[in-house]
Each structure stands twice: as structure tokens, then as C-alpha cells.
Enzyme design. Sequence first.
Site, PDB file in Angstrom:
ATOM      1  CB  SER A   1      -6.313  -0.766 -11.565  1.00 56.09           C
ATOM      2  OG  SER A   1      -6.013  -2.001 -10.932  1.00 56.09           O
TER       3      SER A   1
ATOM      4  CE  LYS B   1      -8.676   2.726 -10.466  1.00 58.34           C
ATOM      5  NZ  LYS B   1      -8.287   4.155 -10.261  1.00 58.34           N
TER       6      LYS B   1
ATOM      7  CE1 TYR C   1      -9.774   0.370  -8.105  1.00 53.95           C
ATOM      8  CE2 TYR C   1      -8.843  -1.656  -8.981  1.00 53.95           C
ATOM      9  CZ  TYR C   1      -8.677  -0.381  -8.479  1.00 53.95           C
ATOM     10  OH  TYR C   1      -7.418   0.142  -8.352  1.00 53.95           O
TER      11      TYR C   1
END
Length: 300
Positions: free
Chosen positions: A149, A166, A162
Site C-alpha cells: 500500500s 505493508k 497497517y
Amino acid sequence: MLTGKTAIVTGAGRGIGRDIALMMASRGANVVVNDLGGTGAGEGADQTPAQQVVDEIEAAGGKAVANFGNVAKPEDAKAMYEQAMDTFDGIDIVVNNAGILRDMIFHKMTEEAWDSVIAVHLKGCFNMAQAVAAQFKVQASGNFINFTSTSGLIGNFGQANYSAAKMGIVGLSKSLALDMARFNVRSNCIAPFAWSRLIGTIPANTEAEKARVERIKDMTPAKIAPLCVALADPTCETTGQIFCIRNNEIFLMSQPRPIRSVHRSEGWTPETVRDHALPAMSADFYPLERSGDVFSWDPV
């Protein structure tokens, strides 16, 4: 493109994973459609989404089987591999797409929110790769497509868990490409821009953030699938790369390399680092930007 090949697509009950599974099947692949069927935060379980995708594939004349395992559990990842071998007598492609979000500003982030996101994204990718690696080595072929991401590659507010997961996937994907190249196994990363349940949970408090969310709503998950299928094509030789897709745009993302250096023959002291090295390099420092600051223009 994929006739006779078998793919495991994780998180394939909805969104990006669903469209990848459908397109891979349309190009001839047998597909293990994995989805725990949980919420965007990873809670609960529902077998309906994965089974519905299988039904769609079969209705179109393709071959698929549903799997309801949790990628965060090594035994479930192993079971996916065994299901692919038992059902389709092979495994050629692993698409690591499954994910959850538990966003919060860092000083409020709990250990549970950190661990759960790392477990699904980063540990999940490891579990799936570990489950099939020996088979890929034996057959001297295989393909990993891992989802990263721009929240990790560039940055974003309230997504430390997150973003870390990622970026960890980027490192894992490159290591897979390096370690398994001798066995003709490839590994690449994709950072998608697409509207999904997870994107819908990201807080949008300012007018700029709300406008950005509205732009993302126009980016359908189906836009991601063509690159994914192309990378899975056995004639493709691309490996070790990071791509980004935003609507009809495909970007090759940079990877860290030295861009500037400073040197003192007598060595460095804290004072000379402060007074010489850091000022000399400061023109090339990266600003504290978020994904939306870098991808600031409207998608085409």
C-alpha cells in the site's frame, strides 16, 4: 493466459480479491477462493462471500473451490495449499490480498490493534509463502503476487500498524524474489488504489479528506485485476518489482537506493554530523508527506 494453472487468491470474497479471482478464472486458471468472511476489522466469519465468487466462476464455465481459512493461522495456510493440490493437482500462483484495518492515531494504538493487523497482512503473507515454497522449489516454478500500500510506501495518518505491515510485505516480497529466483519463482508487489470496504472505514474529517475519498470511490476493484493476471502469466519474467495502480494508471514505484553522500577523511563526530553532514544532505530530504500529497492529481 493461465490455462491449466492453479491460483490461491486470499481475501477473494469481495473487492479487489474477488475481481482478481474472476479474471484469473476467465483466463483459464483454477482458483482457490479464500475468504474468512470477517468484517473489515477481522471480526466474525461468513462463508457466503467466498462461495458466491465460486458460484460466479462456475456459472461462467470456470473451475473454483471455496476456502474459509484464516491466513493468520499457519495451519489454515497449509490447508489451502493441500486443498489446491487435492482439488486441482497443482499450485502455481499465490495472490496475497487478504487484509484488515484497525486505524487509530499512534498514541492511542493498542497492542491488540497492532498485533491483529500485522498477523493478517505480514504474517499472513509469510504463512502462505511458507505453505507453498517447498512445492514451488520442487516444480521449479511459481509466482507470488503480494499486496502492499502507498500508506506504507509513502505514509498516512493513523495507520502505523497497517503501514508497518505493508512495508514489511515489500521486504518479504523482495526476499522471496531473491531467495527463490534460482528455482524460477517470481515475486512482485502491487499497491492498489481502489474503493473497498476497508477504504470505507478510513476516517475522513476534513473537506480535503472527504474529497479524496470521493475520488477513490470512482476507482473500481476491477481496475487492479489486469496487472495481477499479467504478472501471473507464465511467460512473464518480471520479478522483484513494486507497482501501483490508480484507475487507468500503472506506476512502477521506486526502491530505496543511495541518492547523496558526504565524506570526511578524518571520520565523523556528532558535532560534524550536525554541522556538516545533515545540512549538506538536507536539500534531498523527503518531506513529511502522505499518500494523498504525492498522488495529488485526479486519476485518469
